[in-house]
Design a protein around this motif. Sequence first.
Motif, short mmCIF file in Angstrom:
data_model
loop_
_atom_site.label_atom_id
_atom_site.label_comp_id
_atom_site.label_asym_id
_atom_site.label_seq_id
_atom_site.Cartn_x
_atom_site.Cartn_y
_atom_site.Cartn_z
N GLN A 147 49.94 78.14 74.79
CA GLN A 147 50.59 77.41 73.70
C GLN A 147 50.46 75.91 73.90
O GLN A 147 50.44 75.41 75.03
N THR A 148 50.42 75.19 72.81
CA THR A 148 50.42 73.74 72.91
C THR A 148 51.84 73.25 73.22
O THR A 148 52.82 73.94 72.96
N ILE A 149 51.91 72.06 73.77
CA ILE A 149 53.21 71.45 74.02
C ILE A 149 53.97 71.27 72.71
O ILE A 149 55.20 71.46 72.66
N ARG A 150 53.27 70.96 71.65
CA ARG A 150 53.92 70.80 70.35
C ARG A 150 54.57 72.11 69.90
O ARG A 150 55.69 72.10 69.36
N THR A 151 53.90 73.22 70.13
CA THR A 151 54.48 74.52 69.76
C THR A 151 55.70 74.83 70.61
O THR A 151 56.74 75.27 70.10
N PRO A 201 54.26 71.85 62.06
CA PRO A 201 53.03 71.21 61.56
C PRO A 201 53.28 70.53 60.21
O PRO A 201 54.25 70.84 59.51
N VAL A 202 52.41 69.61 59.87
CA VAL A 202 52.47 68.98 58.56
C VAL A 202 52.03 70.00 57.52
O VAL A 202 50.95 70.58 57.63
N VAL A 203 52.87 70.23 56.52
CA VAL A 203 52.57 71.29 55.54
C VAL A 203 52.35 70.76 54.14
O VAL A 203 52.00 71.51 53.23
N HIS A 204 52.59 69.48 53.90
CA HIS A 204 52.31 68.91 52.60
C HIS A 204 52.02 67.41 52.75
O HIS A 204 52.29 66.82 53.79
N ALA A 205 51.49 66.83 51.69
CA ALA A 205 51.21 65.40 51.67
C ALA A 205 52.12 64.72 50.67
O ALA A 205 52.16 65.11 49.50
N ASP A 206 52.86 63.72 51.14
CA ASP A 206 53.68 62.89 50.27
C ASP A 206 52.98 61.54 50.15
O ASP A 206 53.04 60.73 51.09
N ALA A 220 43.08 67.71 73.44
CA ALA A 220 44.16 66.99 74.13
C ALA A 220 45.13 66.39 73.12
O ALA A 220 46.36 66.43 73.31
N LEU A 221 44.62 65.83 72.05
CA LEU A 221 45.50 65.26 71.03
C LEU A 221 46.32 66.35 70.34
O LEU A 221 47.52 66.18 70.08
N HIS A 222 45.68 67.47 70.06
CA HIS A 222 46.35 68.59 69.38
C HIS A 222 47.46 69.19 70.25
O HIS A 222 48.43 69.73 69.74
N ASP A 223 47.32 69.06 71.55
CA ASP A 223 48.32 69.63 72.46
C ASP A 223 49.67 68.94 72.30
O ASP A 223 50.71 69.59 72.34
N ALA A 247 49.18 65.23 67.83
CA ALA A 247 48.78 65.27 66.43
C ALA A 247 48.46 66.69 65.99
O ALA A 247 48.15 67.56 66.81
N ASP A 248 48.51 66.88 64.67
CA ASP A 248 47.90 68.07 64.08
C ASP A 248 46.42 67.75 63.87
O ASP A 248 46.10 66.74 63.22
N VAL A 249 45.55 68.55 64.40
CA VAL A 249 44.11 68.35 64.21
C VAL A 249 43.63 69.38 63.19
O VAL A 249 43.81 70.58 63.39
#
Length: 208
Positions: A4-8, A14-19, A186-189, A192-194
Amino acid sequence: MMTQTIRTIAGIAPVVHADPAATALVLIDFQNEYYDGKLPLPDGLPAARNAARLLAWADRLGMPVFHVQHVGAANGALFAAGSHAAQIHPLLAPAPDHHVVTKDRVASFAGTDLHAQLQALGVHTLVVAGLMTHMCVSTAVREARSFGAGSYRVLVAADACATRDIADWQGGVVAHADLHRATLTALHDNFADVRSTGAILELPVVAN
């Protein structure tokens, strides 16, 4: 074995929409130095084409667009001030309503007013694309998560970034595709959301 990623693990959604009012597109160092200069990137042109898709999307939604441009000393080895190499690639030429932030180092936030401009616009989510993946893109994404309560949520467009083959410390060479993938992983971990450009363009648009 835990994969699992650290973010998880931390429960970061995760980002699910764009404002559009609270999101900015940040395009980092899409400059001629990486195309016909001293640092040509094997996947530089496909990355620029995908970044252009993101740019058209942002413009259509009225989303703020920031071009980060590295400008070195006039007689410098790279990105020399006033040179063709320092100019932004024609595929991503800034429009009159875009923001251009110049820098003289790897960092996009340190030493610039990028954070202040984003904060003034009420931006809290960034869509990032740029060159090089392992250098200025990685640094900017990590910086964006360093503002404490004012940190940004970050989406990185994987196929709108690129890097080059580099010599390693053991006398070998790390291939650009391997370096690109490892850096994005590494960034995704933790940072950031990649996603692919296509996945970002498919985000539902919701105004909060």
